[in-house]
Design a protein around this motif. Structure first.
Motif, PDB file in Angstrom:
ATOM      1  N   THR A   1       0.837  -1.205   0.000  1.00 30.50           N
ATOM      2  CA  THR A   1       0.000   0.000   0.000  1.00 30.50           C
ATOM      3  C   THR A   1       0.866   1.247   0.000  1.00 30.50           C
ATOM      4  OG1 THR A   1      -1.649  -1.214   1.288  1.00 30.50           O
ATOM      5  CG2 THR A   1      -1.918   1.164   1.132  1.00 30.50           C
ATOM      6  N   LYS A   2       1.948   1.210   0.771  1.00 32.79           N
ATOM      7  CA  LYS A   2       2.873   2.345   0.793  1.00 32.79           C
ATOM      8  C   LYS A   2       3.510   2.539  -0.573  1.00 32.79           C
ATOM      9  CE  LYS A   2       4.825   5.657   3.108  1.00 32.79           C
ATOM     10  NZ  LYS A   2       4.019   6.747   3.720  1.00 32.79           N
ATOM     11  N   LEU A   3       3.830   1.452  -1.266  1.00 31.85           N
ATOM     12  CA  LEU A   3       4.391   1.562  -2.613  1.00 31.85           C
ATOM     13  C   LEU A   3       3.412   2.266  -3.553  1.00 31.85           C
ATOM     14  CD1 LEU A   3       6.170  -1.853  -3.372  1.00 31.85           C
ATOM     15  CD2 LEU A   3       7.171   0.306  -2.663  1.00 31.85           C
ATOM     16  N   SER A   4       2.125   1.914  -3.456  1.00 33.97           N
ATOM     17  CA  SER A   4       1.117   2.569  -4.288  1.00 33.97           C
ATOM     18  C   SER A   4       1.069   4.062  -3.986  1.00 33.97           C
ATOM     19  CB  SER A   4      -0.260   1.943  -4.050  1.00 33.97           C
ATOM     20  OG  SER A   4      -0.275   0.583  -4.402  1.00 33.97           O
ATOM     21  N   GLU A   5       1.137   4.413  -2.717  1.00 36.14           N
ATOM     22  CA  GLU A   5       1.131   5.828  -2.321  1.00 36.14           C
ATOM     23  C   GLU A   5       2.354   6.552  -2.882  1.00 36.14           C
ATOM     24  OE1 GLU A   5       2.222   8.382   1.625  1.00 36.14           O
ATOM     25  OE2 GLU A   5       1.154   6.502   1.944  1.00 36.14           O
ATOM     26  N   ILE A   6       3.521   5.927  -2.753  1.00 37.78           N
ATOM     27  CA  ILE A   6       4.767   6.542  -3.240  1.00 37.78           C
ATOM     28  C   ILE A   6       4.695   6.756  -4.746  1.00 37.78           C
ATOM     29  CG2 ILE A   6       7.241   6.147  -3.576  1.00 37.78           C
ATOM     30  CD1 ILE A   6       7.190   4.619  -0.869  1.00 37.78           C
ATOM     31  N   ASN A   7       4.250   5.737  -5.483  1.00 39.43           N
ATOM     32  CA  ASN A   7       4.186   5.837  -6.942  1.00 39.43           C
ATOM     33  C   ASN A   7       3.192   6.894  -7.395  1.00 39.43           C
ATOM     34  OD1 ASN A   7       6.112   3.815  -7.356  1.00 39.43           O
ATOM     35  ND2 ASN A   7       4.581   2.190  -7.285  1.00 39.43           N
ATOM     36  N   LEU A   8       2.065   7.010  -6.694  1.00 37.69           N
ATOM     37  CA  LEU A   8       1.077   8.026  -7.039  1.00 37.69           C
ATOM     38  C   LEU A   8       1.653   9.427  -6.837  1.00 37.69           C
ATOM     39  CD1 LEU A   8      -2.176   6.475  -5.524  1.00 37.69           C
ATOM     40  CD2 LEU A   8      -1.797   7.026  -7.927  1.00 37.69           C
ATOM     41  N   LYS A   9       2.328   9.628  -5.720  1.00 40.65           N
ATOM     42  CA  LYS A   9       2.906  10.938  -5.442  1.00 40.65           C
ATOM     43  C   LYS A   9       4.058  11.254  -6.401  1.00 40.65           C
ATOM     44  CE  LYS A   9       1.654  11.275  -0.555  1.00 40.65           C
ATOM     45  NZ  LYS A   9       2.163  11.395   0.839  1.00 40.65           N
ATOM     46  N   GLU A  10       4.798  10.227  -6.801  1.00 40.09           N
ATOM     47  CA  GLU A  10       5.882  10.456  -7.759  1.00 40.09           C
ATOM     48  C   GLU A  10       5.310  10.901  -9.106  1.00 40.09           C
ATOM     49  OE1 GLU A  10       9.669   8.093  -9.826  1.00 40.09           O
ATOM     50  OE2 GLU A  10       8.293   7.035  -8.504  1.00 40.09           O
ATOM     51  N   LEU A  11       4.233  10.258  -9.544  1.00 37.89           N
ATOM     52  CA  LEU A  11       3.612  10.661 -10.811  1.00 37.89           C
ATOM     53  C   LEU A  11       3.040  12.068 -10.737  1.00 37.89           C
ATOM     54  CD1 LEU A  11       1.713   7.429 -11.932  1.00 37.89           C
ATOM     55  CD2 LEU A  11       3.710   8.443 -12.997  1.00 37.89           C
ATOM     56  N   ALA A  12       2.505  12.422  -9.558  1.00 33.58           N
ATOM     57  CA  ALA A  12       1.935  13.749  -9.389  1.00 33.58           C
ATOM     58  C   ALA A  12       3.004  14.820  -9.186  1.00 33.58           C
ATOM     59  CB  ALA A  12       0.963  13.754  -8.214  1.00 33.58           C
ATOM     60  N   GLY A  13       4.248  14.385  -8.982  1.00 35.72           N
ATOM     61  CA  GLY A  13       5.338  15.333  -8.752  1.00 35.72           C
ATOM     62  C   GLY A  13       5.316  15.939  -7.376  1.00 35.72           C
ATOM     63  N   THR A  14       4.700  15.262  -6.410  1.00 33.22           N
ATOM     64  CA  THR A  14       4.568  15.809  -5.056  1.00 33.22           C
ATOM     65  C   THR A  14       5.295  14.965  -4.016  1.00 33.22           C
ATOM     66  OG1 THR A  14       2.479  14.599  -4.700  1.00 33.22           O
ATOM     67  CG2 THR A  14       2.328  16.833  -5.594  1.00 33.22           C
ATOM     68  N   LEU A  15       6.108  14.038  -4.464  1.00 32.14           N
ATOM     69  CA  LEU A  15       6.802  13.169  -3.511  1.00 32.14           C
ATOM     70  C   LEU A  15       7.863  13.953  -2.772  1.00 32.14           C
ATOM     71  CD1 LEU A  15       7.040  10.285  -2.450  1.00 32.14           C
ATOM     72  CD2 LEU A  15       8.715   9.840  -4.221  1.00 32.14           C
ATOM     73  N   LYS A  16       7.667  14.114  -1.468  1.00 30.35           N
ATOM     74  CA  LYS A  16       8.624  14.852  -0.647  1.00 30.35           C
ATOM     75  C   LYS A  16       8.448  14.394   0.782  1.00 30.35           C
ATOM     76  CE  LYS A  16       5.382  18.703  -0.186  1.00 30.35           C
ATOM     77  NZ  LYS A  16       5.166  20.157  -0.369  1.00 30.35           N
ATOM     78  N   LEU A  17       9.303  14.917   1.668  1.00 27.47           N
ATOM     79  CA  LEU A  17       9.225  14.557   3.073  1.00 27.47           C
ATOM     80  C   LEU A  17       8.113  15.349   3.745  1.00 27.47           C
ATOM     81  CD1 LEU A  17      12.985  14.375   3.975  1.00 27.47           C
ATOM     82  CD2 LEU A  17      11.443  12.498   3.581  1.00 27.47           C
ATOM     83  N   ASN A  18       7.297  14.668   4.533  1.00 29.62           N
ATOM     84  CA  ASN A  18       6.225  15.362   5.246  1.00 29.62           C
ATOM     85  C   ASN A  18       6.766  16.023   6.508  1.00 29.62           C
ATOM     86  OD1 ASN A  18       4.288  14.470   3.393  1.00 29.62           O
ATOM     87  ND2 ASN A  18       4.187  12.471   4.408  1.00 29.62           N
TER      88      ASN A  18
END
Length: 434
Positions: free
Chosen positions: A417-434
């Motif tokens: 599930t975390k992988l799905s979240e990471i991949n979605l955020k990477e595609l959206a260009g929003t993957l960063k540290l919270n």
């Protein structure tokens, strides 16, 4: 049963105590961004684009050139003058010297220089997009590897819990055999099951060490550097597909790069069309000249001063090359447009697929969490019955294995599930540290 969980926790503490570093996710990303080779290469490529983005590269500035020429000759010379007189000189020396500065400035070239200037700006933006893509890719790699390690630590804790129980089972079987309430076969079976658990733990530790080597490679440091990670995996529960899609259309690095590629193709087409128009150049300079001759009416002369002029040229016919170049450039624009639409469709498809997996995995986490609770209760009850000898060893072993398998499935469900979240955020260009 609570004592068993405490023992498993102490195992984790003891296992982690051997490490020399507590690696947080924040530190892992920071180290990777500072050291990673791909990011450094992308940064240098961006610097190249920034360096090239200037008026001179676009051809909008004049060129200033210093010139120096010195030619000498020594020739046997014979001259017949108009009056019939003949003059001869062996080894007549001649010298011509010139030097000065010249300026050449193209003031009009069919607007090509302005298109080149705009193209250089787009290429710089493309470099920024490529750098952002490299950064997002490395952050994603670090995230995935970090949570893989977290999942494996959870799995090792579950296996160690089984080992603690198996040790108790061996001890109980030996005691029962000693007092004559169990056969030697029960002791041997208990030892075989314990060895099976130990073998599983060794294999898991090997995979854990290999994954740590991969993480150290991502951090560009000694691959044998020891560390531990936080074993908790927290999944964001409220991702929204429409928000992700809207953000991806604005921030996805691959899509932005394709948009810029389309702009480059458009500007290249303008430059090709510009070849149909005249080119106008200004020339000027300041020159010094000096010449000497051993034989002739003028044996020495010199001069200095400004020179200037203007030139213009316009293509009329070049074997239809201009038409061919324009057609090729137009096809390139069409291809860039098609690739852009393809990229948009692919991005939407990837988002939809990953979001469907994300939603399914969220539900799967809930199911596996409930299943783990049931497996724990079942193991508690089975262990209590085993201690008083009211349950067969095979039933106890099944309960023990069910608990381990439920723990592994729960950890894996969290990780996926975390992988799905990471991949979605990477595609959206929003993957960063919270």
């Amino acid at each position: 049963m609570q004592n068993l969980y405490k023992i498993a926790f102490l195992f984790l503490v003891g296992f982690s105590a051997q490490a020399q570093e507590v690696l947080t996710l924040e530190d892992a990303v920071k180290i990777s961004l500072e050291n990673n080779y791909d990011i450094k290469i992308a940064q240098n490529n961006l610097k190249i684009d920034e360096t090239n983005n200037n008026l001179g590269t676009a051809g909008m500035l004049p060129s200033l050139t210093a010139n120096f020429t010195n030619s000498n000759s020594q020739i046997d010379t014979k001259q017949t003058q108009a009056g019939g007189a003949v003059r001869e000189l062996d080894g007549a020396k001649n010298m011509n010297l010139s030097y000065g500065v010249g300026l050449d400035w193209t003031i009009f070239d069919g607007m090509r220089m302005f298109s080149r200037r705009e193209q250089l700006k787009v290429l710089e933006e493309q470099g920024k997009s490529e750098l952002q893509s490299a950064i997002l890719t490395k952050i994603s790699d670090v995230y995935v590897t970090y949570f893989d390690l977290a999942q494996q630590q959870q799995m090792m804790a579950s296996i160690d819990t089984a080992i603690v129980i198996s040790n108790q089972r061996v001890a109980t079987a030996k005691n029962r055999f000693t007092i004559g309430k169990a056969s030697k076969l029960e002791v041997l079976n208990a030892q075989v099951d314990l060895n099976t658990d130990l073998s599983l733990l060794l294999k898991q530790k090997e995979l854990y060490r290999i994954t740590k080597i991969r993480m150290n490679e991502l951090l560009v440091r000694d691959v044998q550097t020891d560390f531990k990670v936080n074993p908790e995996i927290t999944v964001e529960q409220n991702l929204d597909f429409n928000e992700l899609k809207t953000t991806a259309e604005k921030q996805n690095p691959q899509l932005q790069a394709q948009i810029l590629t389309k702009k480059v193709a458009d500007l290249n087409f303008k430059q090709v069309k510009g070849n149909r128009y005249p080119t106008v150049r200004l020339t000027s300079g300041y020159n010094f000249t000096r010449s000497e001759a051993s034989l002739g009416f003028v044996t020495q002369s010199s001069g200095q001063g400004f020179v200037y002029g203007v030139s213009a040229s316009m293509p009329i016919f070049n074997g239809f090359t201009q038409n061919r170049n324009e057609k090729v450039a137009k096809y390139q624009v069409e291809n860039a447009s098609l690739l852009l639409e393809q990229q948009k469709l692919s991005l939407t498809s990837q988002l939809a697929t990953l979001f469907a997996s994300y939603q399914t995995n969220l539900e799967l986490v809930k199911v596996e969490e409930k299943n783990l609770e049931i497996a724990k209760q079942n193991l508690d009850i089975t262990l209590a019955k085993f201690k008083i000898g009211t349950i067969a060893t095979i039933e106890f072993r099944n309960a023990q294995q069910n608990f381990v398998e439920a723990s592994v499935r729960y950890s894996n469900a969290q990780y996926v599930t975390k992988l799905s979240e990471i991949n979605l955020k990477e595609l959206a260009g929003t993957l960063k540290l919270n």
